[in-house]
Enzyme design. Structure first.
Site: not given
Ligand code: AMP
Length: 474
Positions: A18, A45, A119-120, A253, A259, A362-363, A450, A453
């Site tokens: 959020c 969000g 938020n949280g 976080c 991301y 990718d992140d 933190c 994850c």
């Molecule tokens: P996945 O397809 O489940 O492996 O999700 C990874 C992709 O979702 C990456 O492209 C990230 O940029 C994006 N991502 C990572 N964390 C989140 C999140 N909490 N909510 C939405 N997208 C995310």
């Protein structure tokens, strides 16, 4: 309820958290400024949005399901009058997706009216809710935020600050809160500072927001971050700060930097864009790859891909085009339509990729679905090799503090070793940034974050596993 789904939010992605925005500015159009502030926080969000405005006598509320632009019209903004406001954008991390759970929550109680935006995630909400229910509290929504409202209402004998201080003793977990009464705006941040919150100046007034990008968007100047455990009150006397609860070891976080947050935000002294770029550089140092081009998965991988390209000397290219107008699309959940859905969002540029050895940055990988689809897409577009480079460590554990990282059994890195993940996404190489490499970027504040994850080190006790073996917050 819906027979159509959003292919970009379900079911292969975890959900966002959020964003909150608040303003105290007599003489200004506080509702409109909050609207723009929320617009700047829309990435946090997209499920619901709301604004509550106070004018010294009452708190007015407008909220609904959808994007900020879908919830508010010129008319709904014109109806507000007042000199302070709070706003919220939500994507459910606890509580179902329904209008009742949209925020701000506005209540009338013994001391008047109160609006709250949160938020949280609270981690001891189950216990608190049953304690409150056993002594007569009733709940309208399934959010943990309503537990906060109930506690504040109970504890507010003398002042709202005192009530918040008592709440901070009871409540565990992550919260960045904004509260509005008829006469004052309050902000509070949990003692670990999990979620971001910052204070800015706008003319003679003040704004408070989840991210500094919302301050700069409305023309406010950043003053400082709200400190962990701090309570701020803003009213006609100006800003008053109280340490509501002793600050604990900081646990900001780290996924915000990876991301969630916008690159133009600076949180707890670190600029997100700079951090992401450095993550890419570090990744290139840890995993040099023989390749012709570096491409990002836009937008979340862009800054890190630039960093990787700079450090490795491999040219940066845009190999995937993102549709900027995608918003929320509702497409039938057939496989064929989902495939179109992915290409609608990201389309490969064949002329860039054809015959190339590609490093794709990718992140993060959560369930692995996105990477798998993107690798296939690059190969179809003629890429000769695809090396997936991820600017974060493997996501191994669920988050209980406001980021929905899915159940542990859905996290691909928790289920299989690296080589198996590489095979399952069909990449020629797969590399994750190391946790040490990531934390080094924040030196000398490596231990201010933190990393649960990635590491499983939870700074605050997490909810008990249920009999089913699954964790639950509700
Ligand atoms: P996945 O397809 O489940 O492996 O999700 C990874 C992709 O979702 C990456 O492209 C990230 O940029 C994006 N991502 C990572 N964390 C989140 C999140 N909490 N909510 C939405 N997208 C995310």
């Amino acid at each position: 309820m819906f027979n159509e789904v959003n292919p970009f939010a379900l079911p292969d992605k975890p959900v966002e958290e959020c964003g909150v925005f608040g303003i105290y500015a007599p003489g200004m159009d506080v509702a409109r400024i909050t609207y723009y502030g929320l617009y700047a926080l829309q990435h946090r969000g997209q499920e619901s949005a709301g604004i509550a405005v106070a004018d010294g006598r009452q708190v007015q509320l407008h909220k609904g399901m959808g994007l900020v632009t879908e919830v508010f019209t010129r008319h709904s903004l014109d109806k507000f009058s007042g000199h302070m406001a709070i706003g919220h954008v939500r994507y459910s991390t606890t509580g179902a997706s329904q209008p009742l759970n949209a925020q701000p929550l506005v209540f009338r109680y013994a001391k008047g009216m109160l609006g709250l935006a949160h938020n949280g995630n609270l981690t001891n909400v189950t216990d608190l809710r049953s304690q409150l229910a056993s002594t007569g509290s009733v709940f309208q929504s399934s959010t943990d935020s309503e537990v906060l409202v109930n506690l504040i209402a109970r504890y507010n004998a003398n002042s709202l600050e005192e009530a918040l201080m008592k709440c901070m003793i009871d409540v565990k977990g992550a919260y960045s809160l904004l509260i509005i009464t008829e006469n004052a705006l309050y902000a509070a941040r949990d003692p670990h500072g999990f979620r971001p919150l910052c204070l800015g100046r706008l003319g003679d007034g003040y704004v408070i927001a989840s991210e500094s990008c919302a301050l700069t968007t409305v023309g406010a100047a950043f003053i400082r971050d709200v400190e962990p455990g701090e309570i701020i009150r803003i009213d006609r006397e100006g800003v008053t700060s109280t340490q509501g609860f002793k600050a604990q070891n900081p646990a900001h976080c780290i996924f915000e930097y990876i991301y969630f947050a916008r690159p133009d935000s600076t949180m707890d002294t670190f600029n997100v864009n700079k951090v992401r770029r450095e993550m890419g550089r570090q990744l290139a140092r840890e995993y040099p790859v023989e390749a012709d081009i570096v491409i990002p998965v836009p937008d979340s991988g862009t800054a890190a891909a630039r960093g990787y390209a700079e450090e490795s000397g491999i040219p940066f290219e845009e190999g995937l085009m993102k549709n900027r107008y995608i918003g929320r699309t509702f497409i039938q959940p057939t496989q064929e339509m989902r495939e179109i859905g992915v290409r609608l969002k990201l389309n490969p540029i064949r002329e860039v990729l054809q015959g190339k050895r590609v490093v794709m940055v990718d992140d993060s990988i959560v369930r692995g679905t996105t990477s798998q689809k993107l690798v296939a897409m690059l190969r179809q577009a003629g890429a000769r090799e695809v090396h997936m480079c991820i600017s974060s460590p493997p996501v191994l554990r669920s988050c209980y503090y406001g980021i929905d990282t899915s159940d542990e059994q859905e996290l691909i890195a928790a289920k299989m070793p690296l080589e198996e993940i590489r095979r399952s996404i069909n990449a020629d190489g797969l590399h994750y940034l190391s946790l040490e490499g990531l934390l080094d970027i924040f030196a000398p504040k490596q231990n201010h974050f933190c990393t649960a994850c990635f590491s499983g080190n939870y700074p605050v006790e997490v909810p008990r596993p249920k009999e089913s073996g699954k964790y639950s917050l509700e």
